[in-house]
Scaffold this motif. Structure first.
Motif, PDB file in Angstrom:
ATOM      1  N   LYS A 318       1.195  -1.447   0.093  1.00  0.00           N
ATOM      2  CA  LYS A 318      -0.039  -0.099   0.085  1.00  0.00           C
ATOM      3  C   LYS A 318       0.594   1.428  -0.028  1.00  0.00           C
ATOM      4  O   LYS A 318       1.826   1.277   0.822  1.00  0.00           O
ATOM      5  N   VAL A 321      -1.504   7.132  -2.920  1.00  0.00           N
ATOM      6  CA  VAL A 321      -2.058   7.019  -4.866  1.00  0.00           C
ATOM      7  C   VAL A 321      -3.589   7.856  -5.137  1.00  0.00           C
ATOM      8  O   VAL A 321      -4.643   8.371  -4.406  1.00  0.00           O
ATOM      9  N   GLU A 326      -4.907   7.581 -11.393  1.00  0.00           N
ATOM     10  CA  GLU A 326      -4.895   6.601 -11.698  1.00  0.00           C
ATOM     11  C   GLU A 326      -6.228   6.515 -12.059  1.00  0.00           C
ATOM     12  O   GLU A 326      -6.218   5.412 -12.880  1.00  0.00           O
ATOM     13  N   ARG A 329      -5.193   7.378 -16.083  1.00  0.00           N
ATOM     14  CA  ARG A 329      -4.409   5.807 -16.579  1.00  0.00           C
ATOM     15  C   ARG A 329      -5.434   4.533 -17.208  1.00  0.00           C
ATOM     16  O   ARG A 329      -4.995   4.129 -18.108  1.00  0.00           O
ATOM     17  N   LYS A 352      -7.233  11.354  -2.649  1.00  0.00           N
ATOM     18  CA  LYS A 352      -5.906   9.956  -2.802  1.00  0.00           C
ATOM     19  C   LYS A 352      -6.745   9.447  -1.939  1.00  0.00           C
ATOM     20  O   LYS A 352      -7.530   9.537  -1.025  1.00  0.00           O
ATOM     21  N   ASP A 356      -2.600  -0.708  -2.895  1.00  0.00           N
ATOM     22  CA  ASP A 356      -2.402  -1.633  -3.722  1.00  0.00           C
ATOM     23  C   ASP A 356      -2.386  -0.966  -5.743  1.00  0.00           C
ATOM     24  O   ASP A 356      -3.235  -0.616  -5.823  1.00  0.00           O
ATOM     25  N   ALA A 357      -1.544   0.020  -5.739  1.00  0.00           N
ATOM     26  CA  ALA A 357      -1.315   0.969  -7.616  1.00  0.00           C
ATOM     27  C   ALA A 357      -1.889  -0.423  -7.761  1.00  0.00           C
ATOM     28  O   ALA A 357      -2.903  -0.205  -9.264  1.00  0.00           O
ATOM     29  N   ARG A 361      -5.287  -0.943  -9.837  1.00  0.00           N
ATOM     30  CA  ARG A 361      -5.618  -0.907 -11.091  1.00  0.00           C
ATOM     31  C   ARG A 361      -5.864  -2.760 -12.248  1.00  0.00           C
ATOM     32  O   ARG A 361      -6.873  -2.536 -13.028  1.00  0.00           O
TER      33      ARG A 361
END
Length: 466
Positions: A318, A321, A326, A329, A352, A356-357, A361
């Motif tokens: 984590k 982000v 995001e 993206r 934000k 976990d990016a 995603r």
């Protein structure tokens, strides 16, 4: 200790009854015995004090030691009816004037009270005669009428009351042993009867098998103390039944989804082998097989991810982000697919999220892919992100036919498809939403869905605060 651990609960409680009973009876019996012993000893001592007081009075009324030797009847009459009573009269030079019951042995030297001191129980001494008999004795000086002093010793080796006490002590031990055995035996059977509901519950539990997971323990037949246990056991059976049903459904769905690509591979290959083909035909076959292999690989990879996530074997890295970056993206990544479907993706985000990016995603990608698949041409898919004090929320909103109410509770089940017409398409294996839910569980958050018929469908990812 090993023996106790292997005992049944009934035997353990029966043994505890036995130990408690024997200690209780011994304690009560010992108390009663000591109490009676002290009372009888006190009475014997008072009688002993009375005898020596009487002997002192008789000596004081006697003229001389010679007169006592000549006529000892008064002293003998005072000691009569007491065969265990020893009376000794001695001159101060040690010469014996009178000695009754000499067959019980001689007495050792003990402390002597002065002639003018009152006799009390503290002056009584416990001693042993020369014949080994225990005795309680008292000694005092007394003065004759002629002024001469003599020594008076009165002792008693045993009394009828003390003999009775010995018999009483044996009866106390016998009663304690009999009472202990009675309590232990009755306690064993009472405990066995009291644990009967527990054995009934155990019998009901033994009847629950993999084919009878719908059976539940009867809480009405259980005592109040076991209600929590029965409820917990029934709740466990509910979870097992639900898990077993999901596992069975998962196995059936997995077999169904694996059968389609495998059959495609097998049939296409068998057709190609019937006769010689051109290079172009073989290339086409290989391309088609590669697509099926890719579908199988995606399915296996998704199943592996779900299995690892379920057992918390997925590492969650984590970090803070940016929601706007995001979501933009994801919009850029699906721009080409959205153009082909004739839809547009709009981003409205700020703040934000602590997540976990990579996993974020993946979850967003699954939801956006589904939104593109079901959004009519010319419409807009909106990606919203906002931060609050209790965390962050991401919403994927798309117009479309909507999701029927009866499908919503099952949307996140593995291999579940609300659209039966697309159940055999290669574009979906029915694992995307299950993966989304697993990712949110790993983050300590949750996923929610709201849908209207021919209206907006909203999937919300709710993340807790950092």
């Amino acid at each position: 200790m090993k023996l106790i651990r292997h005992m049944s609960l009934t035997t353990r409680i029966g043994l505890l009854f036995f130990l408690v009973a024997i200690f209780t009876f011994i304690a009560v019996g010992t108390y009663l015995y000591r109490s009676l012993f002290n009372q009888l000893e006190y009475r014997d001592d008072q009688e002993l004090i009375g005898k020596i007081t009487l002997m002192r009075h008789l000596v004081e009324e006697s003229g001389s030691s010679a007169a006592i030797r000549a006529n000892p009847h008064a002293f003998l009459d005072a000691a009569a009816h007491h065969d265990r009573l020893i009376v000794m009269l001695k001159e101060m030079n040690g010469e014996t004037i009178l000695h009754t019951n000499a067959d019980q042995g001689h007495l050792p030297v003990i402390s002597v009270l002065p002639a003018d001191m009152a006799v009390t129980q503290k002056a009584i001494t416990l001693l042993w005669t020369s014949h080994g008999l225990a005795a309680r004795a008292i000694a005092t000086k007394s003065r004759l009428m002629n002024g001469e002093q003599i020594l008076i010793v009165v002792a008693r080796t045993a009394s009828d009351r003390m003999e009775l006490l010995k018999a009483y002590r044996m009866e106390v031990w016998i009663a304690a042993l009999a009472g202990t055995l009675l309590v232990a035996i009755s306690g064993y059977f009472l405990v066995r009867r009291g644990l009967r509901p527990l054995r009934m519950i155990a019998a009901q539990a033994r009847s629950v098998t993999a084919h009878k997971l719908d059976k539940r323990l009867d809480i009405a037949s259980a005592p109040q103390e076991l209600h929590d246990l029965v409820q917990a056991f029934n709740a466990m059976l509910d979870r097992l039944d639900s898990s077993f049903q999901r596992l069975s459904q998962f196995s059936a769905d997995l077999a169904h989804d694996l059968r389609t690509p495998i059959n495609n591979l097998m049939v296409q290959t068998q057709v190609a082998l019937v006769q010689a083909r051109s290079v172009e035909d073989y290339q086409t076959l290989l391309i088609s097989n590669v697509e099926e292999y890719e579908r199988l690989a995606r399915m296996v990879e998704s199943m592996l991810f779900l299995a690892r996530a379920e057992h918390t074997h997925v590492v969650v890295n984590k970090s803070v982000v940016s929601l706007a970056e995001e979501l933009q993206r994801i919009a850029d990544y699906f721009e080409g697919l959205a153009e082909e479907a004739g839809v547009r993706i709009a981003v409205h985000a700020q703040g934000k999220v602590y997540a976990d990016a990579i996993l974020l995603r993946r979850a967003l990608g699954n939801l956006v892919a589904n939104a593109i698949r079901y959004t009519p041409r010319g419409e807009v898919i909106s990606l919203h992100g906002e931060t609050r004090t209790d965390g962050a929320t991401i919403r994927i909103v798309n117009p479309g036919p909507g999701i029927a109410t009866e499908h919503i509770p099952h949307l996140f089940d593995r291999f579940y498809r609300a659209d039966a017409a697309r159940s055999n398409t290669a574009s979906s294996a029915g694992l995307g939403l299950a993966i989304v839910q697993s990712i949110m569980t790993l983050h300590g958050g949750k996923v929610a869905v709201r849908s209207e018929k021919d209206g907006l469908t909203v999937f919300a990812l709710i993340f807790p605060a950092k």
